[in-house]
Design an enzyme around this catalytic site. Structure first.
Site, PDB file in Angstrom:
ATOM      1  N   ASP A  34       5.400 -15.242  -3.919  1.00 45.83           N
ATOM      2  CA  ASP A  34       5.131 -16.552  -3.344  1.00 45.83           C
ATOM      3  C   ASP A  34       6.371 -17.425  -3.314  1.00 45.83           C
ATOM      4  O   ASP A  34       6.742 -18.027  -4.326  1.00 45.83           O
ATOM      5  CB  ASP A  34       4.027 -17.228  -4.185  1.00 45.83           C
ATOM      6  N   ASP A 238       7.072 -20.223   3.277  1.00 44.30           N
ATOM      7  CA  ASP A 238       6.130 -19.989   2.184  1.00 44.30           C
ATOM      8  C   ASP A 238       5.378 -18.678   2.363  1.00 44.30           C
ATOM      9  O   ASP A 238       4.358 -18.626   3.057  1.00 44.30           O
ATOM     10  CB  ASP A 238       5.145 -21.168   2.104  1.00 44.30           C
TER      11      ASP A 238
HETATM   12  C1  LIG Z   1      -5.880 -18.350  -4.240  1.00 42.85           C
HETATM   13  N1  LIG Z   1      -4.601 -17.744  -3.993  1.00 42.85           N
HETATM   14  C2  LIG Z   1      -4.535 -16.272  -4.070  1.00 42.85           C
HETATM   15  C3  LIG Z   1      -3.480 -18.467  -3.644  1.00 42.85           C
HETATM   16  C4  LIG Z   1      -2.233 -17.883  -3.532  1.00 42.85           C
HETATM   17  C5  LIG Z   1      -1.129 -18.638  -3.152  1.00 42.85           C
HETATM   18  C6  LIG Z   1      -1.284 -19.994  -2.853  1.00 42.85           C
HETATM   19  C7  LIG Z   1      -0.137 -20.816  -2.367  1.00 42.85           C
HETATM   20  O1  LIG Z   1      -0.325 -21.948  -1.929  1.00 42.85           O
HETATM   21  N2  LIG Z   1       1.104 -20.290  -2.408  1.00 42.85           N
HETATM   22  N3  LIG Z   1       2.173 -21.006  -1.874  1.00 42.85           N
HETATM   23  C8  LIG Z   1      -2.538 -20.576  -2.966  1.00 42.85           C
HETATM   24  C9  LIG Z   1      -3.640 -19.826  -3.363  1.00 42.85           C
END
Ligand SMILES: CN(C)c1ccc(C(=O)NN)cc1
Length: 350
Positions: A34, A238
């Site tokens: 991420d 992102d």
């Molecule tokens: C619920 N999950 C698997 C997520 C995974 C990543 C993110 C996110 O905003 N990453 N920049 C949000 C939620």
């Protein structure tokens, strides 16, 4: 040192999961890399059974190289409202042979329901800047920040694909993964993100933009079109966000080309007939032009009837900047470069 690991998409490319080895002997978890956050956190032996639904769990007490970080805790919330929190260990972390011995591994003692129901996601590996890592009282470094000086080159690259596995590489640029040249743009990391300004964008074939037509004389009453062919877009790269969240003006311009499109309160964004033909979306970085095929922007059916589909381009309203998520990134080969002082982002066609 270099590393290379597969980025495998879940259904509809909602997220990409990559195997990571933690501890001794290795415990393999599939993590969501991420670039929009900076915590490496995992489902663990400390996660209540009621909040675990099939995820692999890291057990520090089964690792001979784990060390608890005394008094350290973490607590993170994401843009979609999901959250998690817990304790901190250090342990050996290996991503496709790139290894760091003292990586902070944040063990979940609580995860919100969207993580519990995301059964194949065993946690996140943050690749934004360490300034937004949530560990207290001593902030921890991301995996990339930790290994950067050991890498052959201070880079990691994302080659995400539509509906097929791609690759995350660390420490080198694989020239076989792209065509043409990589165009670089400076990153503003002051908010902890890989924030960039794309030089321009265009919807469909550029002739859709009035200003590009040979209007010999445009009646003065004609609206001077927002010349998207030179309108910049500022946002963050992102890999952890599924869609491309763009300014309302861009969404309006894009979906005006889709006769069945509507911005639906109930669906939570722009929807259209699943059999609609969607225009491409193009953005430029310097002399490199990236085209997101219209098909990628027909993201997924809203429900099981398969009549209405949800758009891959949605509004960034109320965020304050755009989010160039997987819908935008999977059309490109992306280089995340940070020598520790002047980070850059590179884009190439593929
Ligand atoms: C619920 N999950 C698997 C997520 C995974 C990543 C993110 C996110 O905003 N990453 N920049 C949000 C939620």
């Amino acid at each position: 040192d270099t590393g290379s690991a597969a980025a495998t998409p879940e259904q509809y490319d909602i997220q990409y999961l990559t195997p990571v080895s933690l501890g001794t002997p290795p415990q393999i978890l599939n993590l969501d890399f991420d670039s929009g956050s900076s915590d490496l956190w995992v489902f663990s032996s400390e996660t209540p059974a009621s909040q675990v639904k099939g995820q692999a769990q890291y057990n520090p007490s089964k690792s001979s190289t784990s060390k608890e970080v005394s008094g350290a805790t973490w607590d993170i919330s994401y843009g979609d409202g999901s959250s998690s929190s817990g304790n901190v260990y250090t342990d050996v972390v290996n991503v496709g042979n790139a290894t760091f011995a003292g990586q902070a591994v944040e063990t979940a003692q609580q995860v919100s329901s969207s993580f519990t129901s995301d059964t194949n996601n065993d946690g996140l590996l943050g690749l934004a800047f360490s300034t937004i890592n949530t560990v207290q009282p001593e902030q921890q470094k991301t995996f990339f920040d930790n290994i950067r000086d050991d890498l052959d080159s201070p880079v990691w690259t994302a080659d995400l694909k539509h509906n097929e596995p791609g690759t995350y590489n660390f420490g080198f640029i694989d020239d076989s993964l792209y065509t043409g040249k990589i165009a670089y743009t400076d990153v503003d990391s002051s908010d902890g993100f890989w924030m960039i300004t794309l030089d321009s964008y265009s919807v469909g074939s550029s002739t859709s933009n009035l200003s590009s037509r040979a209007f010999h004389h445009r009646p003065s009453t004609f609206p001077s079109p927002s010349d998207s062919a030179s309108t910049p877009l500022t946002g963050i790269a992102d890999t952890g966000t599924t869609l491309a969240l763009l300014p309302d003006s861009v969404c309006t311009e894009y979906y005006s080309q889709v006769s069945s499109a509507a911005n639906s309160q109930t669906a939570g964004g722009y929807v259209f007939d699943c059999d609609a033909t969607l225009p491409d979306f193009t953005y430029t970085v310097g002399s490199t032009t990236i085209t997101i095929p219209g098909e990628y922007i027909n993201y997924a059916p809203v429900d099981t009837t398969g009549e209405q589909c949800f758009g891959g381009i949605q509004s960034d309203a109320d965020i304050g900047f755009s989010i160039f998520g997987d819908i935008a990134l999977k059309a490109a080969f992306v280089v995340f470069e940070d020598d520790g002082s002047s980070p850059r982002l590179g884009f190439a066609q593929k």
